[in-house]
Structure formats: structure tokens, C-alpha cells
Motif scaffolding. Sequence first.
Motif, PDB file in Angstrom:
ATOM      1  N   ARG A 155      96.502 101.984  34.530  1.00 37.51           N
ATOM      2  CA  ARG A 155      95.364 102.012  33.154  1.00 37.51           C
ATOM      3  C   ARG A 155      95.464 103.492  33.069  1.00 37.51           C
ATOM      4  N   ILE A 156      95.874 104.747  34.054  1.00 38.06           N
ATOM      5  CA  ILE A 156      95.915 106.193  34.065  1.00 38.06           C
ATOM      6  C   ILE A 156      97.324 106.258  33.150  1.00 38.06           C
ATOM      7  N   ARG A 157      98.230 105.119  34.052  1.00 33.20           N
ATOM      8  CA  ARG A 157      99.109 105.597  32.411  1.00 33.20           C
ATOM      9  C   ARG A 157      99.213 105.838  31.207  1.00 33.20           C
ATOM     10  N   ARG A 158      98.830 104.179  30.694  1.00 34.37           N
ATOM     11  CA  ARG A 158      97.909 103.673  29.263  1.00 34.37           C
ATOM     12  C   ARG A 158      97.742 104.684  28.795  1.00 34.37           C
ATOM     13  N   LEU A 159      96.440 105.613  29.413  1.00 28.13           N
ATOM     14  CA  LEU A 159      95.775 107.201  28.363  1.00 28.13           C
ATOM     15  C   LEU A 159      96.887 108.238  28.656  1.00 28.13           C
ATOM     16  N   GLN A 160      97.718 108.227  29.767  1.00 28.11           N
ATOM     17  CA  GLN A 160      98.415 109.548  29.231  1.00 28.11           C
ATOM     18  C   GLN A 160      99.628 108.930  28.178  1.00 28.11           C
ATOM     19  N   TYR A 161      99.157 107.711  28.240  1.00 29.38           N
ATOM     20  CA  TYR A 161     100.928 107.451  27.034  1.00 29.38           C
ATOM     21  C   TYR A 161     100.013 107.731  25.593  1.00 29.38           C
ATOM     22  N   GLN A 162      98.781 107.196  25.847  1.00 28.14           N
ATOM     23  CA  GLN A 162      97.590 107.503  24.762  1.00 28.14           C
ATOM     24  C   GLN A 162      97.647 108.980  24.125  1.00 28.14           C
ATOM     25  N   ALA A 163      96.951 109.722  25.433  1.00 27.67           N
ATOM     26  CA  ALA A 163      96.908 110.474  25.450  1.00 27.67           C
ATOM     27  C   ALA A 163      98.271 111.821  24.561  1.00 27.67           C
ATOM     28  N   SER A 164      99.468 111.546  25.031  1.00 27.50           N
ATOM     29  CA  SER A 164     100.586 111.971  24.576  1.00 27.50           C
ATOM     30  C   SER A 164     101.048 111.473  22.720  1.00 27.50           C
ATOM     31  N   ALA A 165     100.828 110.182  23.100  1.00 25.65           N
ATOM     32  CA  ALA A 165     101.111 109.628  21.953  1.00 25.65           C
ATOM     33  C   ALA A 165     100.212 110.150  20.907  1.00 25.65           C
ATOM     34  N   ASN A 166      98.548 111.224  21.010  1.00 24.49           N
ATOM     35  CA  ASN A 166      97.844 111.680  19.812  1.00 24.49           C
ATOM     36  C   ASN A 166      97.962 113.085  19.604  1.00 24.49           C
ATOM     37  N   ARG A 167      99.048 113.824  20.799  1.00 22.92           N
ATOM     38  CA  ARG A 167      99.184 115.143  20.563  1.00 22.92           C
ATOM     39  C   ARG A 167     100.799 114.939  19.563  1.00 22.92           C
ATOM     40  N   MET A 168     101.273 114.063  19.793  1.00 24.33           N
ATOM     41  CA  MET A 168     102.048 113.876  18.824  1.00 24.33           C
ATOM     42  C   MET A 168     102.137 113.851  17.433  1.00 24.33           C
ATOM     43  N   MET A 169     101.219 112.859  17.283  1.00 27.44           N
ATOM     44  CA  MET A 169     100.639 111.898  15.847  1.00 27.44           C
ATOM     45  C   MET A 169     100.426 113.645  15.177  1.00 27.44           C
ATOM     46  N   GLN A 170      99.171 114.650  15.781  1.00 28.27           N
ATOM     47  CA  GLN A 170      99.402 115.739  15.465  1.00 28.27           C
ATOM     48  C   GLN A 170     100.032 116.660  14.699  1.00 28.27           C
ATOM     49  N   ALA A 171     101.278 116.629  15.575  1.00 29.41           N
ATOM     50  CA  ALA A 171     102.197 117.380  15.287  1.00 29.41           C
ATOM     51  C   ALA A 171     103.132 116.625  14.166  1.00 29.41           C
ATOM     52  N   VAL A 172     103.208 115.357  14.041  1.00 33.63           N
ATOM     53  CA  VAL A 172     104.036 114.962  13.108  1.00 33.63           C
ATOM     54  C   VAL A 172     103.540 115.791  11.727  1.00 33.63           C
ATOM     55  N   PRO A 173     102.479 115.265  10.367  1.00 30.09           N
ATOM     56  CA  PRO A 173     102.295 116.459   9.549  1.00 30.09           C
ATOM     57  C   PRO A 173     103.192 117.777   9.325  1.00 30.09           C
ATOM     58  N   GLU A 174     103.492 118.950  10.435  1.00 28.00           N
ATOM     59  CA  GLU A 174     103.500 119.693  10.251  1.00 28.00           C
ATOM     60  C   GLU A 174     105.346 119.691  10.671  1.00 28.00           C
TER      61      GLU A 174
END
Length: 375
Positions: free
Chosen positions: A242-261
Motif C-alpha cells: 500500500r505504501i508503494r502504491r501511495l508513493q507511485y500515485q504521488a510520483s505520478a501526480n507530480r509528473m502529471m503536473q509537469a506535463v503541461p510545461e
Amino acid sequence: MADDSYEKTEEPTPKKLEDARKKGQIARSRELSTALVLVFSAIAFFFVGSIIAKAMFEVMKRSFTLSRDETYDKIHMFQILEMAVTESSLPVMMFMIISLIGGVYGSIALGGYNFTWKSAAPKGNRLSPLEGFKRMFGMNALVELIKGIAKVLVIGFMAYLALYIFRDEALHLDMELYPLNLFHALNMVEWAFLLLCCGMIPIALIDVPYQSFKHNKEMKMTLQEVKDERKNAEGDPQVKGRIRRLQYQASANRMMQAVPEADVIVTNPTHYSVAIKYEQDGDRAPIMVAKGADELAMHIRKIANAHDVPIIQSPMLARAIYYSTEPDQEIPSKLFMAVAQVLAYVYQLKAYKKGKASRPKALKKNLPIPPELRR
């Protein structure tokens, strides 16, 4: 069928052995300790026994040889006491030190040095009559009985052997001159004592592996205990997942925020997507700000479409960047040429859409990608 997870079939783990050691539960052999004390004492007696005997002979001779004046001397007794201490203290101390070394080494030879108060703490099971009967009639009591019988037989045989060896010399001691016969008798006692003490060696050699085996058997663990220990040491696998999934989701969210730039999205076109950003005024090479496979790759493309980020299909380049680069890392130098062509095409395309340049030529399908980076 019985549940094997509750049978002690697994070897003890290092943590189990360390915890048991802290509680004072280590392999010990009383027979080894006894054997080493006796053998060391016999060796010490063999080397310093004659010195002690001579010192005591002189003390006894001096004590029982009194002149008339010494009989009335009040301090004569203290002089003899001083002589006895002076003559015998050094060899006696040597004998005691060697015996002490044997005792200490015999105690720590099996299991090593260990000091803990927990082994001395009172335990309720020691007061239980049922546990007492188990100790009296259990396997351990049977083994102790066998060892006791073996010691009687071995020591008895060694005593008989000593008497048989020295029988002629002992019978002729009365024919020897005094005090040589006393020292001759002492020499026989030294050898007989050494012979008797050596009789404990085979018993100790048998007891040591038995005690090691017994301790290892007592420390064995059930399969469930091994699993519980692994969970405590490494964490519950479900919690870790569950911790790995949460970490993966947090990392994915950070990446998605960088896509528009990003300046461009390079796709597989369906399985992989990588977002590349290049600051023309900076001193860094192009960096990969986001990447994803399958559903995440589709999500990156949706965000790119929503923010008008160009999407370029280059399967080989997308896979090469995906497997060789992590988010926020620079593109490998071996891919600079390929990425430069993609960025140049994107910049020309943007200029064309603004009416500032002619329509660029189509991007080459075979970009310069080194063989070692191809996937």
C-alpha cells in the motif's frame, strides 16, 4: 492433515538466537567445564605439586623441630606461620590461577561469554510440580542418568588402570629411604590424578555436540514464527504494498503536473509516453519530466492534448528514453541528436502555426538511436 505451520521444523534465525542469548539461553556443557577444570588442575599439580610438597615438608619439619629456647619463645609460632606463607604462597597461587583459567575457559568454551540477569530471575514454571516431574522423568533426566553412569564407569576404569600401573611401586615404598619415598609417592599421585582427570575428556567430547544439538532443537521455530519475525523485521507485505502504491500515485501526480510545461510528448504511440522539456536559455540538456506506460501513457497524452503540448510518434525513441531516463533527469548524451531533431521539428511547427515560418518537413522515422539503447 495437521497444520505444519505450528511444528518446529525451521532452523532458528539469527534474531531468535540473539534474543535467546540475551535471556541467557545458550548452549552450555557442565561436563566440558568439569573436564577442563580437572585437567588444568592436574597439569598445574603435575608442575607445582612437588614445589608445594617440598614447601610443606619444610614447614612441618620446622614446626615439629623445637629447641628448648623456642618452646618458651612467644613469637616463635608467628615466625613459623610467616615461613609457611612465604614458602607455599607462590606455588599455591600458581595452582589456583591455572585451575581458575581452566574453570573460566570451560564455562565459555561452548556458547561464548554471556552475562545477563534474566537467567537469574525467578520463573514460575520452576515451582510447578508438573514441570518438576517432567524434568525428573523427561528425556533430559534420562540423558543425565546415562552420563552419570558413564562417568562412574569411566572414572572407575581409570582408577583401576592407575592402581594397576603403580601397584608394584606403591608396594615397595616402605623399602625406600625417607623422605625420598614421600616424594616418590607424590609423583605417583600426580600421574594418577592426571590419569583420572583425563577420563572426563571422552565424556565431554560426547556431551558438547549433544548440548549443541539440544540447544538448536530447543531454538527451532515454527513456520508461522518465521513469517511473523520476517513481518516484524521487514514490515507487513500488505502495508508495504500500500505504501508503494501511495508513493507511485504521488510520483505520478507530480509528473502529471509537469506535463503541461513540457515542450513535446514522444509516444510509442500506444504503450509508452515521455514528456521532454528544454530550457533554451538554461545550461542543462533536455530533461524528461514525466513518463508512463499503458494507462499512464494515455493519461499523459490526454493532459498534453488539453494543454496543446505537441505529441510526436517515435516508438524507438520513446522506448529508449523510457528505459534509460528517470523523471527530472537529463536525456542521455547518446540521445542528444535524436531529441534535438524532435525539438527542432516542434519549434518549426509552432512557428508555422503562428505564421512565422513555412511548414516544416516531416520528422524522419529513423532517428539516430544507438543500438545499446534500443528496446
